[in-house]
Design an enzyme around this catalytic site. Structure first.
Site, PDB file in Angstrom:
ATOM      1  N   ASP A   1      40.365  37.547  26.505  1.00 29.74           N
ATOM      2  CA  ASP A   1      39.088  37.753  26.632  1.00 29.74           C
ATOM      3  C   ASP A   1      38.697  38.838  25.519  1.00 29.74           C
ATOM      4  O   ASP A   1      39.593  39.929  25.467  1.00 29.74           O
ATOM      5  CB  ASP A   1      38.840  38.291  28.155  1.00 29.74           C
TER       6      ASP A   1
ATOM      7  N   ALA B   1      39.073  45.759  37.090  1.00 28.78           N
ATOM      8  CA  ALA B   1      40.358  45.178  37.223  1.00 28.78           C
ATOM      9  C   ALA B   1      40.511  43.792  36.562  1.00 28.78           C
ATOM     10  O   ALA B   1      41.672  43.595  35.951  1.00 28.78           O
ATOM     11  CB  ALA B   1      40.696  44.895  38.686  1.00 28.78           C
ATOM     12  N   TYR B   2      39.631  43.159  36.467  1.00 32.30           N
ATOM     13  CA  TYR B   2      39.668  42.000  35.633  1.00 32.30           C
ATOM     14  C   TYR B   2      40.091  42.252  34.129  1.00 32.30           C
ATOM     15  O   TYR B   2      41.011  41.475  33.502  1.00 32.30           O
ATOM     16  CB  TYR B   2      38.373  41.180  35.577  1.00 32.30           C
ATOM     17  N   CYS B   3      39.251  43.281  33.473  1.00 32.10           N
ATOM     18  CA  CYS B   3      39.502  43.474  31.993  1.00 32.10           C
ATOM     19  C   CYS B   3      40.936  44.123  32.058  1.00 32.10           C
ATOM     20  O   CYS B   3      41.549  43.827  30.902  1.00 32.10           O
ATOM     21  CB  CYS B   3      38.623  44.571  31.518  1.00 32.10           C
TER      22      CYS B   3
ATOM     23  N   SER C   1      43.675  43.334  33.799  1.00 33.78           N
ATOM     24  CA  SER C   1      44.400  42.590  33.908  1.00 33.78           C
ATOM     25  C   SER C   1      44.630  41.459  32.649  1.00 33.78           C
ATOM     26  O   SER C   1      45.909  41.136  32.321  1.00 33.78           O
ATOM     27  CB  SER C   1      44.134  41.490  35.379  1.00 33.78           C
TER      28      SER C   1
END
Length: 254
Positions: A141, A153-155, A157
């Site tokens: 991403d 947390a998404y970034c 990961s």
């Protein structure tokens, strides 16, 4: 016995993973399509000769079981595409965030690591058989470089997966190449409002959606060019640059 090259794709039941699977079938690959939810798209892929394998990437034991299934079926894998991921805002309750982060890291970075490691011998076997390196493509991403604090947390990961891309490029060389594609706005979700779409496109230099085909084309280019490894390639219409200019007063999100 089939001599077709073998590809393994996660998140193959919808959107980008489905389009990648179709493109590889058209190129003559034997495709293993890993998916969490059975969809009409999976039924169509099965009709095209694809082997569909249901798996919950949040469960490490389930991931390992599917790796075992694949290597029992074939000793040679030419391409692994770690496409599947989960994307969500950080939990409002701080007490829920550790468990949320653990799940996001398992799906977005640990499961891809399991697949890269577990299928490594099969990727090496394919490379030695055909005389050119096999390939892993990790879908990361653009937020790995410019994290959105609402999706911490998404970034993180996805940043972990970006770092794993570099580690495995070194670990599996010279028989296996490992690269990452960093998508930007390639396909809005049904839940996106018109206002949200306008906001995103105003932060994108090319001011439009890229479409899933933009990533598929880049992935196929990586298949064809066997002198690229350890690369992190943005396919984002310049969004990461426009965001940077806006933060430094050189542009506007409006």
């Amino acid at each position: 016995m089939s001599t077709a090259p073998v590809a393994v794709i996660t998140g193959a039941g919808r959107r980008l993973g489905y389009e990648v699977s179709l493109a590889l079938v058209e190129r003559g690959y034997r495709v293993f399509a890993l998916h969490r939810t059975h969809t009409d798209e999976i039924d169509f892929l099965i009709g095209q000769g694809v082997t569909a394998l249901q798996v919950d990437l949040a469960d490490p034991d389930a991931v390992q079981a599917r790796i075992d299934d694949i290597v029992r079926d074939t000793t040679s894998v030419s391409l692994l595409v770690n496409n599947a991921s989960t994307f969500e805002t950080d939990a409002q309750d701080p007490r829920q965030r550790p468990a949320q982060a653990a799940r996001l890291f398992q799906i977005n970075s640990t499961a891809p690591m399991q697949l890269m490691h577990g299928l490594g011998p099969a990727l090496e076997t394919a490379a030695r058989a055909c005389g050119r390196p096999s390939l892993i493509v990790n879908i990361t991403d653009i937020f790995t470089e410019r994290p959105n604090p609402q999706y911490g947390a998404y970034c993180a990961s996805k940043a972990a997966l970006a770092n794993l891309t570099l580690s495995y490029a070194a670990l599996l060389a010279p028989d296996v190449r490992v690269n990452a594609i960093m998508p930007g706005p390639i396909g809005f979700l049904p839940r996106h409002t018109d206002s949200q779409k306008r906001q995103v496109l105003s932060e994108t230099l090319l001011a439009r959606e890229g479409g899933f085909h933009s990533v598929v084309m880049q992935l196929l280019a990586l298949v064809d060019n066997d002198f690229i490894t350890g690369a992190q390639i943005p396919v984002d219409g310049g969004r990461r640059l426009a965001q940077g200019m806006a933060r430094h007063g050189q542009g506007s999100p409006d």
